[in-house]
Write an enzyme that holds these catalytic residues in place. Structure first.
Site, PDB file in Angstrom:
ATOM      1  N   ASP A  62     -13.265 -12.567 -12.429  1.00 12.31           N
ATOM      2  CA  ASP A  62     -13.737 -13.742 -11.697  1.00 12.31           C
ATOM      3  C   ASP A  62     -14.255 -13.269 -10.346  1.00 12.31           C
ATOM      4  OD1 ASP A  62     -14.110 -16.054 -10.214  1.00 12.31           O
ATOM      5  OD2 ASP A  62     -12.215 -16.976 -10.801  1.00 12.31           O
ATOM      6  N   TYR A 154     -24.539 -27.117  -5.324  1.00 12.27           N
ATOM      7  CA  TYR A 154     -25.320 -25.963  -5.791  1.00 12.27           C
ATOM      8  C   TYR A 154     -26.399 -25.575  -4.778  1.00 12.27           C
ATOM      9  CZ  TYR A 154     -28.244 -23.080  -8.834  1.00 12.27           C
ATOM     10  OH  TYR A 154     -28.977 -22.058  -9.372  1.00 12.27           O
ATOM     11  N   LYS A 158     -26.623 -22.130  -2.430  1.00 13.85           N
ATOM     12  CA  LYS A 158     -27.717 -21.170  -2.568  1.00 13.85           C
ATOM     13  C   LYS A 158     -28.503 -21.019  -1.264  1.00 13.85           C
ATOM     14  CE  LYS A 158     -27.177 -19.978  -6.907  1.00 13.85           C
ATOM     15  NZ  LYS A 158     -26.867 -18.588  -7.283  1.00 13.85           N
TER      16      LYS A 158
END
Length: 262
Positions: A62, A154, A158
């Protein structure tokens, strides 16, 4: 050429999609590659399908777990003895309205998409510095360059990764390490096939100057270029590999419609 002199790349999120295509590209160029992914079974299948056991290493880990990631790096160095390139590709997404996104979802997306690359770079940079330098490529997204609906976690993660790229480039240059980012636009991946309806695909085609989705191999080529010696004077940059999507505003779809109707 001795095994010790063959360059080594680590690609995270490498069990499928852009990550797997990138791993394959490095192998085609004669590199050895460690493929890291949280999905162990899928990763094992991908590495078996590649069929190059002497040049590949599967790391089930992970990216957001510091202890697990440190253990994976120890295995990598034990096997290959060096690291020349790191591709921070692993990512996750939650596509929900801002007011419906939970704190748990927010934290998980940022942990994987932002903290993961931070941790991996912390571990990779000293290894690269020991041999005179290397290259890091962070995979951001067109969603980090322009806003859209359903992408609060998201897109924010980013966008932050894009700035982290600049921070890393500024600080690691003295160690001979270049750091850049690739921001994919819509790409023909299994995920896109699953979540993009025909209407969404048509919308993207209308908004992209090249009028199509990108290919995983096209992203892999851009990533490999930034890791190669041909990009030796490039650092701190984000390359949008998006068919021109980020370069245009409104009007393209209307103009195309007018041309079709002439």
């Amino acid at each position: 050429m001795s095994q010790d002199s063959i360059k080594v790349a680590l690609v995270t999120g490498a069990a499928r999609g852009i990550g797997l295509a990138t791993a394959r590209r490095f192998l085609e160029e004669g590199w050895r590659v460690a493929l890291l992914d949280i999905e162990g079974d899928l990763l094992a299948q991908a590495v078996a399908a590649i069929g190059a056991p002497e040049a590949t290493l599967a790391l089930h880990s992970d990216i957001s777990d510091p202890a697990a990631l440190e253990a994976a790096f120890a295995v990598l160095i034990g096997r290959f003895g060096r690291l020349d390139a790191l591709v921070n590709n692993a990512g996750t997404a939650v596509f929900k309205p801002l007011l419906e996104t939970t704190l748990e979802e927010w934290n998980r997306v940022l942990a994987v998409n932002l903290t993961g690359p931070f941790l991996a770079t912390q571990l990779a940079a000293p290894l690269m510095a020991d041999q005179g330098g290397g290259a890091i490529v962070n995979i951001t997204s067109i969603s980090g360059l322009r806003a859209s609906t359903l992408r609060v976690a998201y897109g924010t993660s980013k966008a932050a990764l894009g700035h982290l790229t600049k921070q890393q480039a500024a600080e690691l240059a003295s160690l001979g390490i270049r750091v850049n980012a690739v921001a994919p636009g819509p790409v023909e991946t299994a995920m896109a096939a699953a979540v993009h309806s025909p209407e969404i695909r048509a919308d993207y085609r209308d908004a992209i100057p090249l009028a199509r989705y990108g290919l995983e191999e096209e992203l892999a080529s851009a990533i490999f270029f930034l890791c190669s010696d041909k990009a030796s004077y490039i650092t701190g940059q984000t390359l949008a590999v998006d068919g021109g999507f980020d370069a245009v505003g409104i009007g393209l779809a209307t103009l195309r419609g007018e041309r079709r109707n002439r």
